[in-house]
Write a protein that holds these residues in place. Structure first.
Motif, PDB file in Angstrom:
ATOM      1  N   ASN A 191      72.164 -16.038   4.367  1.00 16.45           N
ATOM      2  CA  ASN A 191      71.013 -16.057   3.371  1.00 16.45           C
ATOM      3  C   ASN A 191      71.333 -16.676   1.987  1.00 16.45           C
ATOM      4  O   ASN A 191      70.500 -17.368   1.215  1.00 16.45           O
ATOM      5  CB  ASN A 191      70.246 -14.527   3.094  1.00 16.45           C
ATOM      6  N   PHE A 235      66.030 -10.790   4.581  1.00 13.61           N
ATOM      7  CA  PHE A 235      66.882 -12.008   4.535  1.00 13.61           C
ATOM      8  C   PHE A 235      65.709 -13.168   4.513  1.00 13.61           C
ATOM      9  O   PHE A 235      65.671 -13.947   5.372  1.00 13.61           O
ATOM     10  CB  PHE A 235      67.689 -12.289   5.775  1.00 13.61           C
ATOM     11  N   HIS A 240      65.544 -16.166   2.959  1.00 14.14           N
ATOM     12  CA  HIS A 240      65.769 -17.640   2.975  1.00 14.14           C
ATOM     13  C   HIS A 240      66.323 -17.907   4.704  1.00 14.14           C
ATOM     14  O   HIS A 240      65.866 -18.865   4.969  1.00 14.14           O
ATOM     15  CB  HIS A 240      66.879 -17.901   2.083  1.00 14.14           C
ATOM     16  N   VAL A 241      66.864 -16.957   5.394  1.00 12.02           N
ATOM     17  CA  VAL A 241      67.035 -17.151   6.694  1.00 12.02           C
ATOM     18  C   VAL A 241      65.844 -16.997   7.586  1.00 12.02           C
ATOM     19  O   VAL A 241      65.484 -18.002   8.332  1.00 12.02           O
ATOM     20  CB  VAL A 241      67.953 -15.991   7.459  1.00 12.02           C
TER      21      VAL A 241
END
Length: 221
Positions: A16, A49, A51-52
């Motif tokens: 992330n 998370f 961004h993941v």
């Protein structure tokens, strides 16, 4: 940077952090590195998370056929089938050749100092670039009163309109009806300097020849 086991919170946290500053695992386009990590993650990790999650949804949007065409190197596997990812630095381009993020291995004070220096250098570089001048292409329909109007004289008068940020272009006469033709003329304007309403008003001041002015087309350049 090693992510470790991306099925664990720790590994996802490292991933992330990497994706907070990068669109892909390696480079500026999806590659086999993304595919191998995508398969290792296995499912959308959720909003913890973020961004993941964004990256996972993006990779999932490609069809298997599209993914099969991706190039690059898959991330090496370690025991347990999970990838250990070492992110290589993408090829630098004109705007993105300054790394804004310090190494995780540096102590906090040193990392903060380096980060500030790089942000400053990046800002100075961007400030030296010339500002983009917004322009528009405008096609005007200038209509006469009748079929006896001197259209050559009308165009001559229209082109006498001079304003900072105005550039006249090509023109032609277009038939309307009953032998009447309109003048269709192109111009390019700088958006911050020229008001289209003001421009049409100036043309309509030639009231002996000009009946009306309409905007036939308006496009940002």
């Amino acid at each position: 940077m090693s992510f470790g086991d991306v099925k664990t919170p720790k590994g996802l946290g490292e991933l992330n952090k990497h994706l907070a500053a990068n669109s892909y695992i390696d480079g500026y386009t999806p590659s086999k590195a993304d595919l191998s990590v995508f398969e290792a993650v296995g499912s959308n990790p959720g909003e913890k998370f973020v961004h993941v999650q964004r990256w996972y949804r993006h990779i999932a949007s490609f069809t298997p056929a599209e993914r099969s065409t991706w190039t690059g190197q898959a991330v090496p596997q370690v025991s347990g089938g999970q990838p250990t990812v070492t992110a290589s630095k993408p090829a630098a381009d004109d705007d993105d050749d300054v790394d804004l993020f310090g190494s995780d291995e540096e102590d906090d004070a040193e990392a903060a100092r380096i980060r500030e220096e790089r942000v400053k250098a990046y800002s100075e570089k961007k400030s030296k670039k010339p500002a983009l001048i917004a322009k528009s292409s405008v096609l005007l329909d200038v209509k006469p009163w009748d079929d006896e109007t001197d259209m050559a004289k009308m165009e001559e008068l229209v082109r006498t309109v001079e304003m900072d940020g105005l550039l006249w272009g090509a023109s032609k006469l277009v038939p309307l009806a009953y032998g009447i033709r309109k003048l269709q003329i192109m111009c390019v304007i700088e958006d911050e300097k020229i008001s289209v309403d003001l421009l049409t008003e100036k043309i309509q001041e030639f009231e002996d020849l000009v009946q009306s002015v309409d905007i036939a087309a308006f496009n940002k350049i």
